[in-house]
Design a protein around this motif. Structure first.
Motif, PDB file in Angstrom:
ATOM      1  N   PRO A 285     -19.626 -26.168 -15.751  1.00  0.00           N
ATOM      2  CA  PRO A 285     -20.071 -26.716 -14.560  1.00  0.00           C
ATOM      3  C   PRO A 285     -21.254 -25.256 -14.226  1.00  0.00           C
ATOM      4  O   PRO A 285     -21.950 -25.588 -13.053  1.00  0.00           O
ATOM      5  N   GLY A 286     -20.902 -23.833 -14.286  1.00  0.00           N
ATOM      6  CA  GLY A 286     -21.698 -22.836 -14.291  1.00  0.00           C
ATOM      7  C   GLY A 286     -23.105 -23.530 -14.394  1.00  0.00           C
ATOM      8  O   GLY A 286     -24.283 -23.307 -14.236  1.00  0.00           O
TER       9      GLY A 286
ATOM     10  N   VAL B   7     -29.862 -24.975 -14.474  1.00  0.00           N
ATOM     11  CA  VAL B   7     -30.593 -26.203 -14.094  1.00  0.00           C
ATOM     12  C   VAL B   7     -31.663 -25.880 -13.246  1.00  0.00           C
ATOM     13  O   VAL B   7     -32.468 -26.100 -12.944  1.00  0.00           O
ATOM     14  N   LEU B   8     -30.620 -26.234 -12.142  1.00  0.00           N
ATOM     15  CA  LEU B   8     -31.731 -25.849 -10.766  1.00  0.00           C
ATOM     16  C   LEU B   8     -32.572 -25.042 -10.847  1.00  0.00           C
ATOM     17  O   LEU B   8     -33.281 -24.846 -10.383  1.00  0.00           O
ATOM     18  N   HIS B   9     -31.755 -23.750 -11.470  1.00  0.00           N
ATOM     19  CA  HIS B   9     -33.023 -22.437 -11.480  1.00  0.00           C
ATOM     20  C   HIS B   9     -34.452 -23.202 -11.893  1.00  0.00           C
ATOM     21  O   HIS B   9     -35.363 -22.432 -11.723  1.00  0.00           O
ATOM     22  N   ASP B  10     -34.317 -23.452 -13.056  1.00  0.00           N
ATOM     23  CA  ASP B  10     -35.142 -23.490 -13.585  1.00  0.00           C
ATOM     24  C   ASP B  10     -36.120 -24.524 -13.619  1.00  0.00           C
ATOM     25  O   ASP B  10     -37.564 -24.488 -13.722  1.00  0.00           O
ATOM     26  N   VAL B  11     -35.612 -25.798 -12.706  1.00  0.00           N
ATOM     27  CA  VAL B  11     -36.707 -26.584 -11.944  1.00  0.00           C
ATOM     28  C   VAL B  11     -36.999 -26.195 -10.212  1.00  0.00           C
ATOM     29  O   VAL B  11     -38.788 -26.458 -10.889  1.00  0.00           O
ATOM     30  N   GLU B  12     -36.441 -25.114 -10.179  1.00  0.00           N
ATOM     31  CA  GLU B  12     -37.245 -24.400  -8.660  1.00  0.00           C
ATOM     32  C   GLU B  12     -38.125 -23.477  -9.703  1.00  0.00           C
ATOM     33  O   GLU B  12     -39.414 -23.713  -8.149  1.00  0.00           O
ATOM     34  N   THR B  13     -38.202 -23.042 -10.631  1.00  0.00           N
ATOM     35  CA  THR B  13     -39.159 -22.013 -11.248  1.00  0.00           C
ATOM     36  C   THR B  13     -40.124 -22.677 -11.431  1.00  0.00           C
ATOM     37  O   THR B  13     -41.488 -22.750 -10.627  1.00  0.00           O
TER      38      THR B  13
ATOM     39  N   LEU C 228     -23.438 -30.877 -19.268  1.00  0.00           N
ATOM     40  CA  LEU C 228     -22.086 -30.255 -18.720  1.00  0.00           C
ATOM     41  C   LEU C 228     -20.573 -29.750 -19.153  1.00  0.00           C
ATOM     42  O   LEU C 228     -19.925 -28.782 -19.416  1.00  0.00           O
ATOM     43  N   LEU C 229     -20.015 -30.826 -20.282  1.00  0.00           N
ATOM     44  CA  LEU C 229     -18.877 -31.018 -20.771  1.00  0.00           C
ATOM     45  C   LEU C 229     -19.195 -29.534 -21.919  1.00  0.00           C
ATOM     46  O   LEU C 229     -18.056 -28.655 -22.707  1.00  0.00           O
TER      47      LEU C 229
ATOM     48  N   ALA D  37     -15.622 -26.260  -8.280  1.00  0.00           N
ATOM     49  CA  ALA D  37     -17.236 -25.907  -9.072  1.00  0.00           C
ATOM     50  C   ALA D  37     -18.987 -26.247  -9.383  1.00  0.00           C
ATOM     51  O   ALA D  37     -19.206 -25.231  -8.942  1.00  0.00           O
ATOM     52  N   LEU D  38     -18.597 -27.450  -9.667  1.00  0.00           N
ATOM     53  CA  LEU D  38     -19.799 -28.443  -9.417  1.00  0.00           C
ATOM     54  C   LEU D  38     -20.390 -28.278  -8.662  1.00  0.00           C
ATOM     55  O   LEU D  38     -21.710 -28.128  -8.161  1.00  0.00           O
TER      56      LEU D  38
END
Length: 347
Positions: free
Chosen positions: A278-279, A284-290, A273-274, A34-35
């Protein structure tokens, strides 16, 4: 515009800089999958502990000695080794299965503080398929008679011993409690570390006032704890010839961006993540890319280290600069300076 999120860590090319660190989430294949599906670039498995290895060896020795005083003819009295499963073997099988199931790099983790036979398991982790090894040195220098030189030498000898066992990349997860963190980082790299993970988060005990017992409860990290690794990543970037991973306090896309700007190659997270599951990696990646798109960056490589100590106009900002001003100018939400002395009478 599509932003290139790729980064390099320990000689591995990763699709992005977000890496789940060692935690209980790494114990299940479905969670690891899932991660990966949420975008994790690599995973660090939970640690195999020195104490766990030594316990297994003691248990195995005991099993082998069963019946040694019995009649030699009673061969079936001896235990069958094939039926004897240790925690160490379970860990290695989990590592092998994880490598089969995942497409992203898998980093093994070994946790210990002394020179001993357990170090040989670094090679077994390599043979089980790990792409790299993280050595977690969780050592509290609690002996007042042990000098700082002796403590540092313990670290160096441990890294040298593990390095001698493996050929895969080696990262050292070190703590911040050295008189000279920068010098110690150099010593770790000279001893054979390919990467530094900053910083190990030592669990702090509490006292239970009801039971009068030491309470070792685990408290997850908070974003406020990011500032310590952030400072040292910025200071060390460009001064050590090794990969740098940020850990402790990384909870959001903003946190990932901060450590990358400071000079980290990857941002490791566990507590967030805990909390979120996992989602959360995808969020996090969406916010980084934005953020990268909004600020005109084409890649992670373009912005990495641009806010390190070596690359900012005022390098002492990461040291003592503005300390006195910050302390003296702080205003509490309750402005005690405007409070009237207790008991003061007015006309």
């Amino acid at each position: 515009m599509s932003v290139d999120l790729r980064t390099h860590y320990l000689g591995l090319e990763l699709r992005n800089p977000v890496v789940p660190s060692a935690s209980p989430m790494g114990q299940r294949i479905d969670t690891l999958r899932a991660l990966q599906d949420a975008g994790a670039a690599a995973v660090v498995l939970p640690s195999l502990f020195e104490e766990q290895i030594e316990h297994d060896e003691i248990q195995l020795d005991g099993a082998l000695e069963v019946g040694t005083q019995s009649f030699a003819e009673a061969l079936t009295y001896l235990p069958e080794l094939g039926d004897y499963t240790t925690g160490t073997e379970t860990y290695l099988r989990h590592l092998e299965e994880t490598k089969r199931e995942l497409e992203i790099p898998v980093i093994g983790s070994l946790n210990g503080i002394t020179i001993g036979g357990w170090i040989g398991h670094a090679k077994r982790i390599q043979e089980a398929g790990a792409d790299a090894l993280e050595l977690n040195v969780y050592f509290i220098a609690a002996d007042p008679e042990e000098t700082s030189d002796a403590v540092e030498e313990r670290y160096v000898e441990l890294v040298e011993a593990v390095r001698a066992e493996i050929t895969i990349p080696l990262a050292v997860k070190m703590g911040p409690f050295f008189s000279s963190v920068g010098h110690m980082a150099h010593r770790m790299v000279a001893a054979g570390a390919d990467g530094l993970v900053l910083f190990n988060r030592f669990m702090q005990p509490d006292i239970d006032l009801d039971t009068l017992q030491v309470d070792p409860s685990l408290h997850l990290s908070t974003p406020d704890e990011l500032r310590l690794p952030l400072r040292w990543i910025a200071i060390l970037r460009g001064h050590v010839h090794a990969s740098i991973a940020a850990t402790t306090g990384v909870h959001s896309g903003a946190d990932v961006l901060k450590v990358l700007l400071a000079g980290a190659d990857v941002a490791m997270m566990a507590s967030a993540l805990l909390h979120e599951g996992p989602g959360h990696v995808a969020t996090v990646l969406h916010d980084v890319e934005t953020w990268l798109e909004e600020h005109g960056y084409e890649s992670v490589a373009q912005m990495k280290g641009s806010m390190s100590q070596a690359n900012i106009p005022n390098p002492v900002a990461y040291a003592r600069a503005n300390y006195a001003q910050l302390v003296t100018s702080f205003v509490s939400p309750y402005d005690w300076r405007m409070a009237e002395p207790e008991g003061e009478l007015h006309a």
